[in-house]
Design a protein around this motif. Structure first.
Motif, mmCIF file in Angstrom:
data_model
loop_
_atom_site.group_PDB
_atom_site.id
_atom_site.type_symbol
_atom_site.label_atom_id
_atom_site.label_comp_id
_atom_site.label_asym_id
_atom_site.label_seq_id
_atom_site.Cartn_x
_atom_site.Cartn_y
_atom_site.Cartn_z
ATOM 1 N N PHE A 333 7.713 -17.432 24.531
ATOM 2 C CA PHE A 333 7.080 -18.633 25.061
ATOM 3 C C PHE A 333 7.836 -19.108 26.293
ATOM 4 O O PHE A 333 9.005 -18.749 26.515
ATOM 5 C CB PHE A 333 7.017 -19.746 24.009
ATOM 6 N N ALA A 334 7.133 -19.904 27.097
ATOM 7 C CA ALA A 334 7.719 -20.462 28.320
ATOM 8 C C ALA A 334 7.755 -21.975 28.200
ATOM 9 O O ALA A 334 6.859 -22.588 27.614
ATOM 10 C CB ALA A 334 6.903 -20.054 29.538
ATOM 11 N N THR A 335 8.788 -22.585 28.764
ATOM 12 C CA THR A 335 8.916 -24.035 28.721
ATOM 13 C C THR A 335 9.557 -24.548 29.997
ATOM 14 O O THR A 335 10.284 -23.811 30.676
ATOM 15 C CB THR A 335 9.751 -24.479 27.500
ATOM 16 N N SER A 336 9.286 -25.797 30.306
ATOM 17 C CA SER A 336 9.895 -26.441 31.470
ATOM 18 C C SER A 336 11.064 -27.327 31.082
ATOM 19 O O SER A 336 11.690 -27.942 31.953
ATOM 20 C CB SER A 336 8.840 -27.292 32.192
ATOM 21 N N THR A 337 11.367 -27.423 29.796
ATOM 22 C CA THR A 337 12.423 -28.317 29.313
ATOM 23 C C THR A 337 13.787 -27.696 29.554
ATOM 24 O O THR A 337 14.037 -26.549 29.162
ATOM 25 C CB THR A 337 12.243 -28.610 27.820
ATOM 26 N N SER A 338 14.663 -28.433 30.169
ATOM 27 C CA SER A 338 16.025 -27.967 30.435
ATOM 28 C C SER A 338 17.027 -28.834 29.689
ATOM 29 O O SER A 338 16.704 -29.920 29.219
ATOM 30 C CB SER A 338 16.319 -28.011 31.944
ATOM 31 N N GLY A 339 18.251 -28.316 29.582
ATOM 32 C CA GLY A 339 19.328 -29.096 28.985
ATOM 33 C C GLY A 339 19.303 -29.176 27.478
ATOM 34 O O GLY A 339 20.015 -30.005 26.900
ATOM 35 N N ARG A 340 18.494 -28.340 26.810
ATOM 36 C CA ARG A 340 18.462 -28.333 25.346
ATOM 37 C C ARG A 340 18.682 -26.916 24.854
ATOM 38 O O ARG A 340 18.265 -25.944 25.507
ATOM 39 C CB ARG A 340 17.125 -28.888 24.827
ATOM 40 N N PRO A 341 19.312 -26.732 23.701
ATOM 41 C CA PRO A 341 19.581 -25.388 23.175
ATOM 42 C C PRO A 341 18.281 -24.616 22.955
ATOM 43 O O PRO A 341 17.261 -25.190 22.554
ATOM 44 C CB PRO A 341 20.302 -25.664 21.852
ATOM 45 N N ILE A 342 18.325 -23.316 23.188
ATOM 46 C CA ILE A 342 17.117 -22.517 23.073
ATOM 47 C C ILE A 342 16.622 -22.452 21.625
ATOM 48 O O ILE A 342 15.420 -22.339 21.389
ATOM 49 C CB ILE A 342 17.330 -21.103 23.641
ATOM 50 N N ALA A 343 17.527 -22.531 20.641
ATOM 51 C CA ALA A 343 17.089 -22.530 19.236
ATOM 52 C C ALA A 343 16.284 -23.781 18.928
ATOM 53 O O ALA A 343 15.285 -23.731 18.197
ATOM 54 C CB ALA A 343 18.291 -22.419 18.307
ATOM 55 N N GLU A 344 16.680 -24.911 19.496
ATOM 56 C CA GLU A 344 15.947 -26.165 19.309
ATOM 57 C C GLU A 344 14.573 -26.100 19.977
ATOM 58 O O GLU A 344 13.574 -26.570 19.427
ATOM 59 C CB GLU A 344 16.769 -27.317 19.872
ATOM 60 N N LEU A 345 14.517 -25.499 21.162
ATOM 61 C CA LEU A 345 13.244 -25.366 21.864
ATOM 62 C C LEU A 345 12.309 -24.408 21.132
ATOM 63 O O LEU A 345 11.095 -24.623 21.093
ATOM 64 C CB LEU A 345 13.491 -24.876 23.291
ATOM 65 N N GLU A 346 12.863 -23.351 20.556
ATOM 66 C CA GLU A 346 12.037 -22.403 19.806
ATOM 67 C C GLU A 346 11.466 -23.053 18.560
ATOM 68 O O GLU A 346 10.303 -22.831 18.204
ATOM 69 C CB GLU A 346 12.874 -21.166 19.435
ATOM 70 N N LEU A 347 12.262 -23.880 17.885
ATOM 71 C CA LEU A 347 11.761 -24.605 16.717
ATOM 72 C C LEU A 347 10.651 -25.559 17.129
ATOM 73 O O LEU A 347 9.612 -25.645 16.453
ATOM 74 C CB LEU A 347 12.906 -25.386 16.062
ATOM 75 N N ARG A 348 10.835 -26.260 18.239
ATOM 76 C CA ARG A 348 9.798 -27.170 18.727
ATOM 77 C C ARG A 348 8.497 -26.430 19.006
ATOM 78 O O ARG A 348 7.403 -26.915 18.686
ATOM 79 C CB ARG A 348 10.292 -27.875 19.989
#
Length: 458
Positions: A333-348
């Motif tokens: 997946f692709a995201t524009s969110t920066s400054g957060r751990p990738i594991a947290e972004l993957e869970l989101r």
């Protein structure tokens, strides 16, 4: 030998009972309509379509159909269940009057749809204000999930055609505001499309997002506080570029197809770069790892986009795909969110799966099939379905607590709406008495008390 006794008691049934109200629990929906101001908003929006000397208000007619669908109906004629209880629902229009209104609104095209959508947007802002800490934007952000829905057509209706799943019907694209783990979700977009509409058509995703933004409070119509999530159908260059366009700057988390270029980059990721995936409780997800891809694989995409891939052991019986590697199932997946751990972004991003629950509930609430023949008529029906789903999300958000707030439409109908009652008239008051032995009477009365304490709109 003893005489066999039946499993159920024998009860003598007679007609002609007085003061008995079926579907008495629907008072929860009626009170939600009143406190949200939905009745006055829809009536004002449809005032141009009210004929001179008309007995029934168009807004009331549309809301009556919505209430009938909320109680389990799936066609216009099911408004008869409300007509049978005038003491609770007031005067209800006849079937021909209801049909004529739908035809009139359908003939108006975009004008009627815009009026209904504008009214829903105004009421939504009011409801979120009433919900306060229980509102989906309580944390200062809003998450919207876009997903396609396959609706089977059981007859030859306009724009019905074979779908990619080899069934016959329509392929609407819908958007839902995610209420998080403590709630459900509410619809903010419904784009009716033919059955052969493409899953990854960027123009349709852009239109659905525009409909979504128009339903949100103005402060969420652009900027990073609004997150748009999609599956891989939204992972197109045109759609991602539109989301990231200067001045719009929406946050996004969109699934991506594992192309050959992405696959080759995944094979080059060193073992030390993989991070364990996590669950909602913070625990490590067994057999799953995430990593971020960089380099020329991002060259043709908007600046600031991050590409995150997950590898996971497939469940028993699952077949690996050509794009999988080393016995691991790959997703990206692709995201524009920066400054957060990738594991947290993957869970989101993985929590986007809650949209499947919203779709299942929509199918159980008027979207099992489109009951009308012409596309313009079914677009009005789709607006009615969204009003119903709004009510079924707003009522628990405003009035229910605990696990009851997570009840889906079928549970709400079975436990709350189907409760019967006795209507007693004393002087100027009409009192609806619910059965004391009904297990969920306490939920109904407590919810009605909470709704009664809310301020009157306007």
């Amino acid at each position: 030998m003893k005489k066999r006794i039946g499993s159920y008691p024998r009860v003598r049934v007679e007609g002609g009972g007085r003061g008995v109200v079926s579907q008495a629990g629907a008072m929860l929906l009626v009170e939600t309509v009143r406190k949200a101001g939905l009745d006055t908003a829809i009536s004002a929006a449809l005032a141009p379509w009210r004929k001179a000397r008309a007995v029934h208000d168009p807004g009331k007619i549309l809301l009556d159909v919505a209430l009938a669908v909320a109680l389990g109906g799936d066609c216009l004629a099911d408004v008869a269940m409300l007509r049978a209880e005038p003491a609770v629902f007031g005067p209800v229009a006849s079937d021909p009057t209801v049909s004529r209104l739908i035809d009139t609104l359908a003939a108006s095209g975009e004008t009627a749809l815009r009026a209904i959508c504008a009214a829903r947007a105004d009421v939504r802002q009011q409801v979120w204000r009433l919900a306060d800490r229980e509102a989906p934007d309580a944390g200062g952000t809003v998450t919207v999930d876009l997903d396609g829905v396959l609706v089977i057509a059981h007859s030859d209706k306009e724009d019905a055609s074979p779908t990619w799943k080899r069934i016959y019907g329509h392929h609407p694209l819908m958007g839902f505001v995610d209420h998080g783990p403590g709630g459900t979700g509410e619809p903010v977009a419904a784009l009716l499309r033919p059955g052969n509409a493409g899953s990854n058509t960027a123009a349709d995703h852009i239109t659905a997002t525009q409909l979504t933004l128009a339903q949100l409070p103005k402060k969420y119509r652009r900027g990073r506080r609004t997150l748009i999530r999609t599956d891989s159908a939204g992972g197109t260059h045109d759609f991602v570029a539109w989301l990231a366009q200067r001045g719009r700057w929406l946050s996004y988390s969109v699934g991506m197809v594992i192309t050959e270029a992405i696959h080759q980059h995944v094979l080059k990721v060193p073992a030390s770069a993989w991070t364990p995936a996590v669950e909602m409780d913070g625990e490590v997800r067994d057999g799953a790892w995430v990593a971020e891809l960089t380099g020329d694989v991002l060259d043709s995409w908007p600046k600031g986009m991050r590409l995150i891939v997950r590898k996971e052991r497939p469940h028993l019986g699952a077949q690996l795909r050509l794009t999988d590697a080393d016995g691991m199932r790959l997703t990206c997946f692709a995201t524009s969110t920066s400054g957060r751990p990738i594991a947290e972004l993957e869970l989101r991003h993985r929590l986007r799966a809650r949209a499947e629950d919203r779709i299942r509930n929509a199918r159980a609430t008027g979207l099992r099939n489109l009951p009308l023949h012409r596309t313009t008529q079914n677009r009005i029906w789709l607006e009615i379905v969204q009003i119903v789903l709004d009510l079924l999300a707003w009522m628990p958000m405003l009035a229910l607590t605990g696990k009851a707030r997570l009840w889906e439409p079928r549970q709400l109908r079975l436990r709350l709406f189907t409760a019967a009652g006795q209507l007693v008239t004393t002087g100027r008051w009409r009192i609806l008495r619910l059965a004391r032995h009904w297990p969920w009477t306490g939920h109904i009365t407590a919810a009605l008390d909470r709704l009664t304490q809310l301020p009157v709109p306007g």
